[in-house]
Scaffold this motif. Sequence first.
Motif, mmCIF file in Angstrom:
data_model
loop_
_atom_site.group_PDB
_atom_site.id
_atom_site.type_symbol
_atom_site.label_atom_id
_atom_site.label_comp_id
_atom_site.label_asym_id
_atom_site.label_seq_id
_atom_site.Cartn_x
_atom_site.Cartn_y
_atom_site.Cartn_z
ATOM 1 N N GLN A 110 0.827 -1.206 0.000
ATOM 2 C CA GLN A 110 0.000 0.000 0.000
ATOM 3 C C GLN A 110 0.860 1.254 0.000
ATOM 4 N N ALA A 111 1.932 1.252 0.783
ATOM 5 C CA ALA A 111 2.812 2.417 0.825
ATOM 6 C C ALA A 111 3.440 2.688 -0.540
ATOM 7 N N MET A 112 3.633 1.620 -1.318
ATOM 8 C CA MET A 112 4.215 1.766 -2.661
ATOM 9 C C MET A 112 3.163 2.104 -3.718
ATOM 10 N N LYS A 113 1.908 2.203 -3.293
ATOM 11 C CA LYS A 113 0.803 2.522 -4.205
ATOM 12 C C LYS A 113 0.690 1.511 -5.354
ATOM 13 N N THR A 114 0.798 0.251 -4.988
ATOM 14 C CA THR A 114 0.674 -0.822 -5.971
ATOM 15 C C THR A 114 -0.709 -0.778 -6.620
ATOM 16 N N LYS A 115 -0.751 -0.816 -7.952
ATOM 17 C CA LYS A 115 -2.009 -0.603 -8.674
ATOM 18 C C LYS A 115 -3.043 -1.688 -8.402
ATOM 19 N N ALA A 116 -2.594 -2.897 -8.152
ATOM 20 C CA ALA A 116 -3.536 -4.011 -7.977
ATOM 21 C C ALA A 116 -4.290 -3.959 -6.657
ATOM 22 N N ILE A 117 -3.893 -3.066 -5.759
ATOM 23 C CA ILE A 117 -4.481 -3.034 -4.420
ATOM 24 C C ILE A 117 -5.913 -2.504 -4.453
ATOM 25 N N ARG A 118 -6.780 -3.221 -3.757
ATOM 26 C CA ARG A 118 -8.175 -2.802 -3.596
ATOM 27 C C ARG A 118 -8.543 -2.872 -2.112
ATOM 28 N N TYR A 119 -7.666 -2.348 -1.263
ATOM 29 C CA TYR A 119 -7.888 -2.403 0.180
ATOM 30 C C TYR A 119 -7.167 -1.252 0.856
ATOM 31 N N ASP A 120 -7.501 -1.045 2.121
ATOM 32 C CA ASP A 120 -6.761 -0.152 3.006
ATOM 33 C C ASP A 120 -6.292 -1.007 4.177
ATOM 34 N N ALA A 121 -4.999 -1.209 4.282
ATOM 35 C CA ALA A 121 -4.447 -2.119 5.290
ATOM 36 C C ALA A 121 -4.813 -1.723 6.709
ATOM 37 N N ARG A 122 -5.140 -0.462 6.927
ATOM 38 C CA ARG A 122 -5.490 0.010 8.273
ATOM 39 C C ARG A 122 -6.880 -0.425 8.700
ATOM 40 N N LYS A 123 -7.702 -0.890 7.756
ATOM 41 C CA LYS A 123 -9.100 -1.183 8.060
ATOM 42 C C LYS A 123 -9.422 -2.661 8.248
ATOM 43 N N TYR A 124 -8.462 -3.535 7.978
ATOM 44 C CA TYR A 124 -8.685 -4.930 8.341
ATOM 45 C C TYR A 124 -8.789 -5.021 9.865
ATOM 46 N N HIS A 125 -9.512 -6.015 10.339
ATOM 47 C CA HIS A 125 -9.501 -6.308 11.767
ATOM 48 C C HIS A 125 -8.427 -7.369 11.989
ATOM 49 N N TYR A 126 -7.271 -6.959 12.497
ATOM 50 C CA TYR A 126 -6.205 -7.917 12.770
ATOM 51 C C TYR A 126 -6.556 -8.721 14.018
ATOM 52 N N ILE A 127 -6.288 -10.000 13.948
ATOM 53 C CA ILE A 127 -6.615 -10.901 15.055
ATOM 54 C C ILE A 127 -5.383 -11.186 15.896
ATOM 55 N N GLY A 128 -4.258 -11.379 15.260
ATOM 56 C CA GLY A 128 -3.015 -11.626 15.980
ATOM 57 C C GLY A 128 -1.985 -12.248 15.053
ATOM 58 N N ARG A 129 -0.727 -12.194 15.470
ATOM 59 C CA ARG A 129 0.374 -12.770 14.706
ATOM 60 C C ARG A 129 0.960 -13.967 15.431
ATOM 61 N N MET A 130 1.185 -15.038 14.691
ATOM 62 C CA MET A 130 1.790 -16.225 15.283
ATOM 63 C C MET A 130 3.303 -16.075 15.391
ATOM 64 N N THR A 131 3.910 -15.526 14.351
ATOM 65 C CA THR A 131 5.351 -15.282 14.391
ATOM 66 C C THR A 131 5.720 -14.249 13.351
ATOM 67 N N ASP A 132 6.824 -13.552 13.589
ATOM 68 C CA ASP A 132 7.367 -12.724 12.531
ATOM 69 C C ASP A 132 7.999 -13.651 11.498
ATOM 70 N N ASN A 133 8.424 -13.110 10.377
ATOM 71 C CA ASN A 133 8.868 -13.992 9.305
ATOM 72 C C ASN A 133 10.028 -13.391 8.536
ATOM 73 N N THR A 134 11.023 -14.204 8.308
ATOM 74 C CA THR A 134 12.196 -13.787 7.555
ATOM 75 C C THR A 134 12.219 -14.504 6.214
ATOM 76 N N ALA A 135 12.268 -13.733 5.141
ATOM 77 C CA ALA A 135 12.372 -14.301 3.803
ATOM 78 C C ALA A 135 13.844 -14.478 3.440
ATOM 79 N N LEU A 136 14.139 -15.565 2.745
ATOM 80 C CA LEU A 136 15.520 -15.888 2.394
ATOM 81 C C LEU A 136 15.679 -16.054 0.900
ATOM 82 N N ALA A 137 16.815 -15.596 0.380
ATOM 83 C CA ALA A 137 17.215 -15.917 -0.984
ATOM 84 C C ALA A 137 18.200 -17.074 -0.900
ATOM 85 N N VAL A 138 17.915 -18.143 -1.630
ATOM 86 C CA VAL A 138 18.806 -19.304 -1.621
ATOM 87 C C VAL A 138 19.255 -19.618 -3.043
ATOM 88 N N GLY A 139 20.418 -20.261 -3.147
ATOM 89 C CA GLY A 139 20.920 -20.704 -4.434
ATOM 90 C C GLY A 139 20.924 -22.218 -4.509
#
Length: 347
Positions: A110-139
Motif C-alpha cells: 500500500q505504501a508503494m501505491k501498488t495498482k492491484a491493491i483494492r484495500y486499506d491495510a489500516r481497516k482490516y480487523h487484525y486478530i493476531g500474529r503467530m510469528t514474525d517472518n524472515t524471507a531468504l534468498a537461496v541458491g
Amino acid sequence: MTTTPKGLLASLSLTLAAAMPLSATADPVADFYGKRSVTLAIGAGPVGGYAVYARLAIDHMARHVPGMPKFVFQSMPGAGGLKAANYTYNAAAKDGSFLLMIVQTIAVDQAMKTKAIRYDARKYHYIGRMTDNTALAVGWQPAGVTSVDVLRKREVVTGGTGPSSPTNIIPNLLNRYAGTKYKLISGYKGLGRIKLAMESGEVEAMVGSWISFKTSFAPLVRDNKVKILVQLAPNRHRELPDVPTAAEVTTSDEGRAVANFLASSAGIGRALATPPGVPMARVAALRTAFAATMKDPKFLAEIKKRNLDLNPATAAELDSIVAATLATPPAIAAKAAEIVRSGKKKK
C-alpha cells in the motif's frame, strides 16, 4: 394480610425463569459460530510457511472460539498474495466466518501505491500474529549458486510468484542495489512450483521463508542442495547469524533505506485478519481465542515438536506496524515500488 409459602415462591421463580426466552441468557457469539464453519484462507499455495501456520491455527484455534466451529483451509494463490487480500477486503463474508492469513507485505504494497491493491491495510480487523517472518534468498548448490559473489558474476535464473511477493522483491532489490544479475521469471503458482522448477533445472535459485526451509523444504537444507545467501529482515535471524541481511549487501545509503523499508514486512509475518465490517463482538471473540491458542499446551507442544518459530503479537501491535510502514517517506516507498515493478512475467 396473606403470606405466600416459601415453597410456592421458589416454585414461581423457577417457572418464571423457565419461561424467559433463551435469547436472554444465550451467548450470541457462540450461537453464531456453533452453526457454521470458518474458512481460513492463505494467499499462497498449499505448501510453504503460510500453509504451515494456517494449518496449525485450524488444528488448535477452533476449540477456543465460542461454539467451537469447524475451521476449513483454503489456498488462494495469485499476485503475491494480493488476490486473497483484495478478495477478503471486498468480497469475503463480513460476518466473522472468513479469516485470512494475510500476506506479510500488506502495508508495504500500500505504501508503494501498488495498482492491484483494492484495500486499506489500516481497516482490516487484525486478530493476531503467530510469528514474525524472515524471507531468504537461496541458491541451488548443484548449479554452483553458492554465494552473493556468484550472483554478481553471472546471470542466475530465479522463480517468482508475483510482484508483491518476496520471491520477486528480493531479486529485484539486489539487482538494483547490490550488483547481482538475477533473471526473474515470475508467475509461478506458489513456492512448491518454484521448488520443483529448481530441482528440474528450470531455475537456479528461489526465495522462501525460513519457516518453509525448516519444514516443507527441510530436505533441501539437510542434504546441502541449497545455500542460504541473503535474508530480508531488519536484523539477522537468531538462527542465521552468518547470513547477511539485504541491507548489509547493498552498496548505497538509498539502497539500505529501501531494503529496510521492504524488510518491515517481516513484522507482519504470519498474521490473521478479518475483513472490515465484521461485528466487533465476533472480532473480540476471535482475538481472545487466538491469544488462548498461543498459550495452549497442545499447540505449544506441536510448535516445539516441529521446530517452528513462535513470536506472537497482538492486534494492536500489528496496527502499529502497519501505521509505521505507511508513514515511510514517499521517496523511499517510490524507489521500492520501482524495484517491485521491474520484474519479468513468466510466458
